[in-house]
Enzyme design. Structure first.
Site, PDB file in Angstrom:
ATOM      1  N   HIS A 106       0.850  -1.181   0.000  1.00 20.46           N
ATOM      2  CA  HIS A 106       0.000   0.000   0.000  1.00 20.46           C
ATOM      3  C   HIS A 106       0.891   1.239   0.000  1.00 20.46           C
ATOM      4  O   HIS A 106       2.117   1.148   0.122  1.00 20.46           O
ATOM      5  CB  HIS A 106      -0.942   0.001   1.202  1.00 20.46           C
ATOM      6  CG  HIS A 106      -2.094  -0.941   1.057  1.00 20.46           C
ATOM      7  ND1 HIS A 106      -3.096  -0.746   0.126  1.00 20.46           N
ATOM      8  CD2 HIS A 106      -2.397  -2.101   1.702  1.00 20.46           C
ATOM      9  CE1 HIS A 106      -3.977  -1.724   0.204  1.00 20.46           C
ATOM     10  NE2 HIS A 106      -3.569  -2.565   1.157  1.00 20.46           N
ATOM     11  N   ASP A 123      -0.163   7.272  -3.344  1.00 19.83           N
ATOM     12  CA  ASP A 123      -1.392   7.025  -4.109  1.00 19.83           C
ATOM     13  C   ASP A 123      -1.739   8.158  -5.066  1.00 19.83           C
ATOM     14  O   ASP A 123      -2.030   7.925  -6.241  1.00 19.83           O
ATOM     15  CB  ASP A 123      -2.569   6.826  -3.153  1.00 19.83           C
ATOM     16  CG  ASP A 123      -2.673   5.397  -2.649  1.00 19.83           C
ATOM     17  OD1 ASP A 123      -1.976   4.524  -3.185  1.00 19.83           O
ATOM     18  OD2 ASP A 123      -3.460   5.154  -1.712  1.00 19.83           O
TER      19      ASP A 123
END
Length: 381
Positions: free
Chosen positions: A132, A162
């Site tokens: 992540h 992200d």
């Protein structure tokens, strides 16, 4: 910011995009494209609606196809035939196993721009490993550089990996390929990895490292080391941000805080930065936040209040610019950036799972009876 609530408009009007749903960088990239006029079709999976209802799904259409069935895979490829861009966010090899990898799609649609978004990239020792945002920015040095001296690194939300190293990096890639297609007439595949994108965002910091002007975490110009580029607590437990990098702006800070000449160490004396931080922090904590907002209002001191996510939409500057909009009763960021000739319209609320399945397939030329059979066979929902 003025928006229209009529047919979606913007500089990307006419562009057709297939987004493979899910959460993370790809839906955000799809939101930017949809906000700016592209027709973005979100592919949702049977048995879940992870993207349905999320603000980043605003302005998009939703189709639901069962990719576990051969007929579903074939149907998806028919949709791809009509697309300019595909945004894909699976682990390397998954799209190929599902039957709509880049080779499958480009063989049918040679002009297709196929953007692949992953954390680790399509190849490399970690390519098949789960991860992540926090993992991607940790291995490229970004996470280690964020935080205060003597404390653990602080995750910067998921903005660095992200969004910055992911969504924006992917968008730059697909729009660059789209521009190149004008001359070549050919599409191509973009391998957009967050480790690459986030690393590029650190280029200026790497420059400082190379020059010997960047040291340990929390001791540098931009990471809370400098007293004049920092956040301080006020008397009422709120916080004030100071970004007075230039000497003339720092002089205004000292004046506003009531320091006389010589009360604070010289701005360039790094050895006395901790002392300066302590003195400034003590002075700021003597008054509530609004006091300092009033003191520095209208000045070039580069001093602003630290507002919460719920307070930010009410700040006079954000109100004047229309930085936030209300869509379906929900306050959220307005589309951007701003274009002089092709302004965006206000996007529609996020669509329910599969809400546009029939509409999209009808747009491919399918008859109602053919679409009805797909529903009956549970190929689509």
């Amino acid at each position: 910011m003025t928006h229209s609530t009529t047919t979606p408009s913007g500089p990307l009007a006419g562009l057709r995009v297939l987004e493979t749903g899910g959460t993370g960088p790809v839906p955000v990239a799809g939101m930017f494209l949809a906000d700016n006029g592209a027709e973005v079709i979100r592919l949702d999976r049977f048995g879940g609606d992870r993207g349905s209802g999320m603000l980043v799904s605003r302005g998009k259409k939703s189709i639901c196809i069962d990719l576990k069935k051969p007929a579903g895979k074939g149907l998806l490829l028919e949709v791809v035939d009509e697309m300019d861009i595909v945004l894909e966010a699976f682990r390397p090899g998954v799209a190929e196993r599902l039957g709509f990898g880049p080779d499958d799609c480009l063989a049918r649609n040679p002009r297709l721009i196929y953007g692949r978004m992953t954390g680790w990239g399509q190849e490399g020792p970690l390519a098949q490993t789960a991860g992540h945002d926090i993992n991607y920015i940790s291995v490229i040095g970004a996470l280690d550089a964020i935080g205060r001296e003597g404390e653990s690194p602080v995750p910067p939300l998921n903005l660095v990996g992200d969004m910055g190293g992911g969504s924006m990096f992917l968008l730059f890639g697909v729009l660059s390929a789209l521009y190149e297609r004008q001359s070549s007439g050919r599409g191509q595949v973009i391998d957009a990895a967050m480790v690459d994108g986030a690393s590029l965002l650190l280029t200026i910091i790497h420059d400082m490292v190379a020059r010997g002007t960047w040291g340990d975490r929390g001791t540098n110009l931009l990471d809370s080391g400098a007293p004049y580029f920092n956040v301080y607590e006020t008397k009422d437990g709120r916080h004030l941000s100071i970004g007075s990098l230039e000497p003339q702006f720092y002089a205004l800070v000292k004046e506003g805080l009531g320091f006389a000449d010589g009360d604070l160490p010289e701005q360039t004396d790094r050895s006395r930065w901790p002392e300066a931080r302590k003195l400034i922090g003590e002075r700021i904590k003597t008054q509530p936040l609004q006091h300092w907002v009033d003191v520095f209002d209208g000045t070039d001191a580069c001093v602003t209040p630290v507002l919460s996510l719920t307070e930010a939409p009410e700040h006079p500057h954000n109100v004047a610019r229309g930085t936030f909009a209300t869509i379906g009763g929900v306050r959220q960021p307005s589309p951007g950036p701003r274009f002089s000739r092709t302004p965006q319209s206000l996007p529609e609320q996020p669509a329910a799972l599969g809400a546009h399945t029939r509409e999209v397939l009808a747009g491919l030329g399918m008859t109602d009876s053919a679409i009805d059979r797909l529903f009956q066979d549970d190929i689509i929902r």
